[in-house]
Design an enzyme around this catalytic site. Sequence first.
Site, mmCIF file in Angstrom:
data_model
loop_
_atom_site.group_PDB
_atom_site.id
_atom_site.type_symbol
_atom_site.label_atom_id
_atom_site.label_comp_id
_atom_site.label_asym_id
_atom_site.label_seq_id
_atom_site.Cartn_x
_atom_site.Cartn_y
_atom_site.Cartn_z
ATOM 1 N N LYS A 13 -5.901 -1.518 -11.095
ATOM 2 C CA LYS A 13 -5.895 -2.989 -11.148
ATOM 3 C C LYS A 13 -6.569 -3.600 -9.915
ATOM 4 C CE LYS A 13 -1.370 -3.433 -11.407
ATOM 5 N NZ LYS A 13 -0.917 -2.033 -11.364
ATOM 6 N N ARG A 88 6.069 -8.797 -12.767
ATOM 7 C CA ARG A 88 6.456 -7.399 -12.953
ATOM 8 C C ARG A 88 7.785 -7.289 -13.679
ATOM 9 N NH1 ARG A 88 3.314 -5.139 -8.479
ATOM 10 N NH2 ARG A 88 3.383 -2.871 -8.451
ATOM 11 N N ARG A 122 -5.287 8.232 -3.391
ATOM 12 C CA ARG A 122 -5.651 6.869 -2.987
ATOM 13 C C ARG A 122 -5.514 6.672 -1.481
ATOM 14 N NH1 ARG A 122 -3.274 1.692 -5.949
ATOM 15 N NH2 ARG A 122 -1.261 2.272 -5.055
ATOM 16 N N ARG A 155 -0.892 4.736 1.740
ATOM 17 C CA ARG A 155 0.277 3.842 1.639
ATOM 18 C C ARG A 155 1.564 4.656 1.606
ATOM 19 N NH1 ARG A 155 -1.082 -0.246 -3.272
ATOM 20 N NH2 ARG A 155 1.174 0.020 -3.525
ATOM 21 N N ARG A 166 8.300 4.365 -8.697
ATOM 22 C CA ARG A 166 7.480 3.242 -9.157
ATOM 23 C C ARG A 166 7.149 3.362 -10.646
ATOM 24 N NH1 ARG A 166 2.794 3.740 -5.274
ATOM 25 N NH2 ARG A 166 1.892 1.907 -6.243
#
Length: 209
Positions: A13, A88, A122, A155, A166
């Site tokens: 996203k 969310r 990532r 992160r 998550r």
Amino acid sequence: MNLIFLGPPGAGKGTLAAKAVEILGLPHISTGAIFRSAIAAKSPLGLKVKAIIDAGKLVDDETTIELVKERLAQADAQKGYILDGFPRTIPQAEALAGFSAVNKVVNFDIPDTGVLERLGGRRVCRKCGHNFHIIFDKPKKDGVCDHCGGEVYTRDDDREEAVAKRLEVYRSQTAPLIDFYRNKGLLIDVDARPAVDEVVINFKKAMGV
Ligand code: AMP
């Protein structure tokens, strides 16, 4: 045009939103990025949300809704916006309907296996928030952002335990938004499995731009 980007963590996203900013000329508003800046600045908001975010849980609806309401009231968001990471939960979506009209919701569709591969590799720039990937999209110089020279880091919530949490949170609290918006006739599905350039093509086709 008021746009929402929906999809599991790691669906791309944020990466797509950066491209969509150029295509549509709208501001990219990411609640996750706002929280990360607050954490880096050690502001009262940052101190309040750090442990929650590191654990892969959701920040409470009241705090998040207030934050978005204030952000959408700013001048640059009056011509439209790309909202990434909000809503969310169903209560967040209901609250949003009370202060802003939503024109389209883009649902980035990807199975869990794709998500794990993306999140594991990532890396993010601490300064400008640009996303990299250690295999698919490496920075030219190790650990340094191509765009602003900031530090590229992993992160805390991309660690394995937090990722599992998550995904669980996504399935139980966020995925119901797919039907919520489909029933309102606002949902557009985009296959998020291919490499980013192809997803951009899918996105443009789905948007008719
Ligand atoms: P993201 O960058 O969108 O993956 O968001 C990172 C983290 O910020 C999430 O895992 C949540 O802990 C928190 N967060 C971001 N957006 C929201 C939201 N709309 N509601 C609650 N928590 C959020």
